[in-house]
Write a protein that holds these residues in place. Structure first.
Motif, PDB file in Angstrom:
ATOM      1  N   THR A 100     -14.664  55.875 -23.646  1.00 25.79           N
ATOM      2  CA  THR A 100     -13.517  55.130 -23.161  1.00 25.79           C
ATOM      3  C   THR A 100     -13.958  54.137 -22.101  1.00 25.79           C
ATOM      4  O   THR A 100     -15.095  54.158 -21.652  1.00 25.79           O
ATOM      5  N   ALA A 101     -13.051  53.282 -21.704  1.00 25.14           N
ATOM      6  CA  ALA A 101     -13.320  52.362 -20.600  1.00 25.14           C
ATOM      7  C   ALA A 101     -13.559  53.166 -19.339  1.00 25.14           C
ATOM      8  O   ALA A 101     -13.124  54.305 -19.211  1.00 25.14           O
ATOM      9  N   ALA A 114      -4.745  60.220 -19.730  1.00 25.11           N
ATOM     10  CA  ALA A 114      -5.948  59.573 -20.255  1.00 25.11           C
ATOM     11  C   ALA A 114      -5.686  58.105 -20.536  1.00 25.11           C
ATOM     12  O   ALA A 114      -4.614  57.725 -21.008  1.00 25.11           O
ATOM     13  N   GLU A 115      -6.696  57.294 -20.259  1.00 30.35           N
ATOM     14  CA  GLU A 115      -6.610  55.884 -20.601  1.00 30.35           C
ATOM     15  C   GLU A 115      -7.076  55.715 -22.035  1.00 30.35           C
ATOM     16  O   GLU A 115      -8.109  56.251 -22.440  1.00 30.35           O
ATOM     17  N   MET A 116      -6.323  54.970 -22.806  1.00 23.82           N
ATOM     18  CA  MET A 116      -6.627  54.776 -24.224  1.00 23.82           C
ATOM     19  C   MET A 116      -7.520  53.537 -24.396  1.00 23.82           C
ATOM     20  O   MET A 116      -7.268  52.495 -23.806  1.00 23.82           O
ATOM     21  N   ALA A 149     -10.022  62.229 -20.941  1.00 24.10           N
ATOM     22  CA  ALA A 149     -10.781  62.831 -22.030  1.00 24.10           C
ATOM     23  C   ALA A 149     -11.245  61.729 -22.950  1.00 24.10           C
ATOM     24  O   ALA A 149     -10.757  60.612 -22.892  1.00 24.10           O
ATOM     25  N   THR A 150     -12.180  62.047 -23.774  1.00 24.95           N
ATOM     26  CA  THR A 150     -12.619  61.063 -24.753  1.00 24.95           C
ATOM     27  C   THR A 150     -11.500  60.861 -25.754  1.00 24.95           C
ATOM     28  O   THR A 150     -11.115  61.760 -26.473  1.00 24.95           O
ATOM     29  N   PHE A 203      -2.145  53.891 -21.228  1.00 23.69           N
ATOM     30  CA  PHE A 203      -2.342  55.270 -20.796  1.00 23.69           C
ATOM     31  C   PHE A 203      -1.462  56.223 -21.601  1.00 23.69           C
ATOM     32  O   PHE A 203      -0.351  55.863 -22.024  1.00 23.69           O
ATOM     33  N   ASP A 204      -1.978  57.439 -21.786  1.00 18.06           N
ATOM     34  CA  ASP A 204      -1.203  58.535 -22.355  1.00 18.06           C
ATOM     35  C   ASP A 204      -0.486  59.209 -21.189  1.00 18.06           C
ATOM     36  O   ASP A 204      -1.127  59.776 -20.307  1.00 18.06           O
ATOM     37  N   ASN A 205       0.829  59.158 -21.172  1.00 17.18           N
ATOM     38  CA  ASN A 205       1.574  59.672 -20.030  1.00 17.18           C
ATOM     39  C   ASN A 205       1.461  61.191 -19.904  1.00 17.18           C
ATOM     40  O   ASN A 205       1.576  61.734 -18.808  1.00 17.18           O
TER      41      ASN A 205
END
Lengths: 482, 165
Positions: free
Chosen positions: A97-98, A350-352, A117-118, A344-346
């Motif tokens: 991820t970034a 996690a950042e997507m 997470a990945t 982001f996944d709220n």
């Protein structure tokens, strides 16, 4: 009249206007302010911030972004064929991820951000053309219009065209007000706007969820103006431009006391706050002035403000826009300086990853005002990747499916990503969107002296629209600035 | 003095760039957005972008041209945002401005300029507000010098009609 003949009257008018313009122009030129250079340097230093947080490594996220920008400026891009590229999860090796953004410690009332997470791999686009024989289940758009006026304020003619047959329906003067109204009505399907009390001098916003009310102001209600400005602009205020956040109808609240903005998901289940700690001596801010305070985006349960929230990101950059996905599960954040989007996944924090490393993702045509989402969890963006032409990018964040439509080859459009912002503006027909492979789209590429627009579906070759400066689908009816 | 030292001596310092280019940039921004304070903010933002990329910008043939191009793009973006935000923002009305700005005649003139076609508008703003020569404008807009002169001529004719209407 030949080129050698002069019209004395015309020459006199020309000279008069020339002199008048010079006089009017000189009125506008003003010396640099005494503290202006220091301010520029202060802003620049803040963009090179390095953060540490107990046990987590040092990150220079923005500095990395800046370096990437500089590198892209000097890169060259080879032209590519105009093919529609799609990919599905599981077809490529996983990518990381970034770089995560650390938060400055635990924020009171929140749980620390979960180390990202990945996320599902961001597949590299393939070059297999998509052939979609299935009809658009939602129906073809009723019409497509493009706007040919050159007035910056949106005055000009718009042409209505059937995109399926290409037949021109009619040409009429553009109505910017009607266009804006249509835009507002259409995008209300995807974005929950706060109610606004315009009669209140503090100009209050309000959002409600399950009997709980959240109120905040456009400007601090308890701080006197420190400087007044032009009548058409908001006054400057202290407190970093933040106002008090009030919560009513709940027994407790751990939300921050002062915010710059509050956004609620369409289903009213989630709420995010944007704000930060202000310097003790306050900071003068204006409508477009850089905010010299770190801003944190936090997500809370809108039905239970007493429950701890989750910090998603902290940035020293100004946050331009935030939008929940229609299903409420994801949040898209656009930053001001580089205009790039982060998602982001709220639930997990996690950042997507929505584009390959080194690519810059920008909003679509009106994503800054109405959000980049379509469908339930699909983003409509434009993307600039090294060695590739700029492209429309659609990403279903929930499934990882992507669809990329490059600018057609031979368009004369420069294929180098620009650090000054995207040249490509894109739009998807949200009124008839059912799935990416059926999506009608428009895109416009601009150089210094011309603009070229196309429209199409993934299963069709993009059709160029001669002379258009913008192209949109009815009933959206967007015009420039609307 | 070696070649590197010689190169560095002829490069413009950011301080000089800022002080010398600011008047023209803020004039261009004011002409395009019609607000003194907004123009100053946008000019400052442009200067921040220049400083971020200064190592590259100062080596361009026309650093000022780069800055004007960035500013022009920012002004267009501002107009789009302002029209939409107009639905959600209140305008605080005062009987008189507290900050001296352009004269009413100047405001009316530049409002007329903003009605011109895009390239003519940009040429007029850069030439008369930004005080840029034709050659610079041609480089900024990416068109031949003859095109700039033609655009300026047509713009002056159009302004004559607009101002007399």
């Amino acid at each position: 009249m030949s080129g050698d003949q002069h019209d004395p009257d015309r020459d006199a008018v020309d000279a008069r206007i020339d002199a008048l313009a010079r006089e009017r122009g000189s009125e506008l030129r003003r010396p640099a302010p005494a503290d202006g250079l220091a301010h520029v340097r202060t802003v620049r230093r803040r963009q090179q911030v390095v953060r540490t947080a107990g046990g987590v490594g040092v990150i220079a996220l923005l500095a990395i972004g800046v370096n990437a920008i500089v590198t892209n400026d000097d890169g060259t891009v080879a032209p590519a064929d105009s093919v529609v590229e799609t990919s599905t999860p599981g077809t490529t090796e996983p990518t990381t991820t970034a770089a995560p953004t650390t938060t400055p410690g635990t924020i009171a009332g929140t749980t620390p951000a979960t180390p990202p997470a990945t996320t599902p791999a961001t597949p590299a686009p393939t070059t297999t053309p998509v052939v979609d024989d299935a009809p658009n289940a939602a129906g073809d758009p009723s019409a497509l219009y493009w706007w040919v006026g050159t007035d910056l304020q949106g005055n000009g003619d718009q042409t209505i065209v059937d995109p399926v047959t290409g037949a021109e329906i009619r040409t009429e003067p553009a109505d910017a007000n009607a266009s804006m109204q249509a835009q507002t009505e259409q995008t209300a399907r995807f974005v929950l706007r706060p109610t606004i009390d315009e009669a209140n001098p503090a100009f209050s916003y309000r959002l409600e969820s399950d009997g709980i009310g959240y109120g905040w102001s456009r400007r601090p209600s308890d701080a006197p103006p420190l400087a007044e400005s032009d009548p058409d602009e908001l006054a400057l205020y202290d407190r970093c431009g933040q106002s008090e956040l009030t919560v009513d109808g709940a027994s407790s609240s751990v939300l921050p006391a002062r915010v710059r903005n509050v956004v609620m998901s369409l289903d009213r289940q989630r709420l995010i706050t944007i704000g930060g700690e202000c310097p003790a001596d306050g900071t003068l801010v204006g409508q477009t002035q850089y905010v010299a305070v770190d801003q944190t985006v936090q997500v809370f349960d809108a039905r239970n403000p007493g429950a701890p929230g989750r910090a998603l990101m902290t940035t020293s950059d100004q946050i331009e826009a935030t939008f929940f996905s229609p299903d409420g599960r994801y949040l898209a954040v656009e930053q001001f300086t580089d205009q790039r989007y982060r998602v982001f996944d709220n639930d997990s924090g996690a950042e997507m990853a929505i584009a390959p490393e080194g690519c810059r993702v920008f909003g679509g045509r009106y994503s800054r005002f109405d959000g980049p989402w379509v469908g339930e969890s699909t983003l409509v963006l434009s993307v600039n990747c090294p060695d590739q032409p700029s492209a429309l990018l659609m990403v279903d964040v929930a499934t990882g499916d992507q669809l990329r439509v490059p600018v057609p080859a031979g368009s004369g459009f420069p294929e180098v990503s620009s650090t000054d912002g995207p040249f490509l503006t894109v739009e998807v027909d949200v009124a008839h969107f059912d799935r990416m492979s059926n999506a009608w789209f428009t895109m416009c590429a601009a150089t210094a002296d011309r603009t070229t627009c196309w429209y199409g579906q993934p299963s069709r070759e993009p059709v160029e629209i001669p002379g258009a400066l913008e192209a949109s689908f009815l009933p959206l009816g967007f015009t420039i600035g609307g | 003095m070696n070649d590197r030292e010689l190169e560095l001596t002829v490069l413009v310092s950011f301080e000089d760039f800022y002080r010398y280019q600011y008047p023209g940039l803020v004039a261009v921004a004011t002409a395009l957005v019609g607000s003194t304070e907004t123009a100053e903010d946008m000019t400052q933002d442009t200067m921040v972008k220049a400083l971020v990329r200064w190592g590259r910008v100062q080596r361009l043939e026309q650093p000022a041209g780069w800055a004007h191009r960035v500013l022009l793009n920012a002004c267009v973006s501002w107009w789009r945002r302002r029209r939409t935000e107009g639905l959600y923002l209140a305008r605080l009305r005062r009987t008189e401005p507290s900050v001296a700005g352009p004269s009413p005649e100047a405001l009316a003139f530049w409002a007329a300029v903003r009605r011109l076609p895009e390239r003519q508008r940009d040429a007029v703003v850069l030439h008369y507000a930004g005080d840029r020569p034709v050659a610079d404008i041609a480089a900024i807009l990416g068109v031949p010098e003859g095109t700039v002169r033609s655009d300026l001529s047509r713009a002056r004719a159009a302004l004559a009609r607009l101002l007399e209407a």
